[in-house]
Write an enzyme that holds these catalytic residues in place. Structure first.
Site, mmCIF file in Angstrom:
data_model
loop_
_atom_site.group_PDB
_atom_site.id
_atom_site.type_symbol
_atom_site.label_atom_id
_atom_site.label_comp_id
_atom_site.label_asym_id
_atom_site.label_seq_id
_atom_site.Cartn_x
_atom_site.Cartn_y
_atom_site.Cartn_z
ATOM 1 N N GLN A 25 0.836 -1.201 0.000
ATOM 2 C CA GLN A 25 0.000 0.000 0.000
ATOM 3 C C GLN A 25 0.874 1.256 0.000
ATOM 4 O O GLN A 25 2.082 1.183 0.234
ATOM 5 C CB GLN A 25 -0.910 -0.026 1.236
ATOM 6 N N ASP A 34 0.246 1.303 13.673
ATOM 7 C CA ASP A 34 0.734 2.585 14.208
ATOM 8 C C ASP A 34 1.068 2.495 15.691
ATOM 9 O O ASP A 34 1.700 3.396 16.241
ATOM 10 C CB ASP A 34 -0.297 3.690 13.946
ATOM 11 N N GLU A 43 0.792 -7.571 12.164
ATOM 12 C CA GLU A 43 0.627 -6.439 11.230
ATOM 13 C C GLU A 43 1.313 -6.823 9.921
ATOM 14 O O GLU A 43 2.453 -7.287 9.928
ATOM 15 C CB GLU A 43 1.263 -5.185 11.860
ATOM 16 N N ASP A 57 0.820 -12.006 7.740
ATOM 17 C CA ASP A 57 -0.557 -11.950 7.266
ATOM 18 C C ASP A 57 -1.492 -12.494 8.359
ATOM 19 O O ASP A 57 -1.469 -13.690 8.675
ATOM 20 C CB ASP A 57 -0.651 -12.803 5.990
ATOM 21 N N ASP A 95 -7.830 -4.091 14.478
ATOM 22 C CA ASP A 95 -7.647 -2.671 14.172
ATOM 23 C C ASP A 95 -7.158 -2.562 12.737
ATOM 24 O O ASP A 95 -5.973 -2.331 12.484
ATOM 25 C CB ASP A 95 -6.645 -2.055 15.166
ATOM 26 N N GLY A 96 -8.080 -2.763 11.823
ATOM 27 C CA GLY A 96 -7.703 -2.751 10.411
ATOM 28 C C GLY A 96 -8.179 -1.483 9.720
ATOM 29 O O GLY A 96 -8.744 -0.583 10.334
#
Ligand code: SPD
Length: 277
Positions: free
Chosen positions: A31, A86, A106, A136, A155-156
């Site tokens: 991304q 984060d 993550e 993954d 928390d996606g």
């Protein structure tokens, strides 16, 4: 000259913040990751054009995704965080002294590195209870053979790109497999105002797997300026059954969350009550 950053919701709505300067921008294997400073909310993380978190309002989101689950599981010891690169979700989990182990899965090292470098105040990266797995989460929930977790937090991002597979029945089944009896699964479930079909689908799908799946609500200015939702899912735990000891450890240190917010957040407006059946 002024620079603005806009998130566009399906070509229907645009939410913009004035940007002072860019701190980081990189295409990762998954991304496009950006960190920039905005006038209104300070340092801000965006991924693939979607706002993720900001130093100005991250506490609303991270306190609300974590504490309603954590305060209803007395002595919660083992926590799995899916996503959360984060670091804000892990930071809030680690404020609970009962926690012995946090596993965070993550997918993108670039997100972690960018946040450590440019938004380090978000995370508690040096806490020895935190194990970070870059990998993954879809495979992890399918295959991991580990002691079950007391609390699992998803928390996606929105259901596009690498986060798409985190919004379906097979994934939720995998989560349920890793959750101990008496455990709670909490997740972000999109905006009931801007993304209502996705919100309804998440809650309804969770209800096919867990005995309870109750959405709850709060403000996150960064997410389109509208109301945001999280969902509390469990087979045994009542979301309103707060454990006083568990709450006492964190309540005073929160900027937004407290016992009254907890109770009020689960109030369901009539239209959503009807739509959820
Ligand atoms: N619309 C964006 C939703 C993003 C939710 N997760 C953000 C990550 C914050 N830790």
């Amino acid at each position: 000259m002024s620079l603005w950053y806009y998130e566009t919701f399906d070509d229907r709505i645009r939410f913009g913040l004035r940007v002072e300067h860019t701190l980081f921008a990189k295409q990762s294997d998954y991304q496009y990751v950006e960190v920039f400073k905005t006038v209104e909310l300070g340092k801000t993380l965006a991924i693939d054009g979607i706002y993720m978190t900001s130093e100005g309002d991250e506490h609303y989101y991270h306190e609300m995704i974590v504490h309603p689950a954590m305060v209803t599981v007395p002595g919660a010891r083992r926590v799995l965080i899916i996503g959360g690169g984060d670091g804000g979700t892990a930071r809030e989990v680690l404020r609970h002294p009962s926690v012995e182990k946090v596993v965070m899965v993550e997918i993108d090292q670039v997100v972690v590195d960018a946040c450590k470098a440019h938004m380090p105040e978000l995370g508690s990266w040096d806490d020895p209870r935190l194990e970070l797995i870059i990998g993954d989460a879809i495979e992890y929930v399918k295959q991991a053979h580990v002691e079950p977790f007391d609390v699992i937090v998803l928390d996606g991002s929105d259901p596009v790109g690498p986060a798409e597979g985190l919004f379906n029945v097979d994934f939720y089944k995998g989560v349920s497999r890793l959750l101990r009896d008496g455990g709670v699964f909490s997740l972000q479930s999109e905006s009931p105002m801007i993304q209502r079909p996705v919100f309804l689908e998440v809650v309804q799908t969770l209800r096919t797997i867990f005995k309870t799946a109750q959405p709850y609500f709060g403000p996150v200015l960064l997410y389109g300026g509208a109301q945001w939702s999280w969902t509390f899912a469990s087979n045994t735990v009542d979301p309103l059954a707060i454990d006083e000891a568990q709450l006492a450890h964190v309540e005073d240190g929160c900027k937004y969350y407290n016992r009254d917010i907890h109770r009020g957040a689960f109030a369901l407006p009539n239209d959503l009550r009807r739509q959820l059946g």
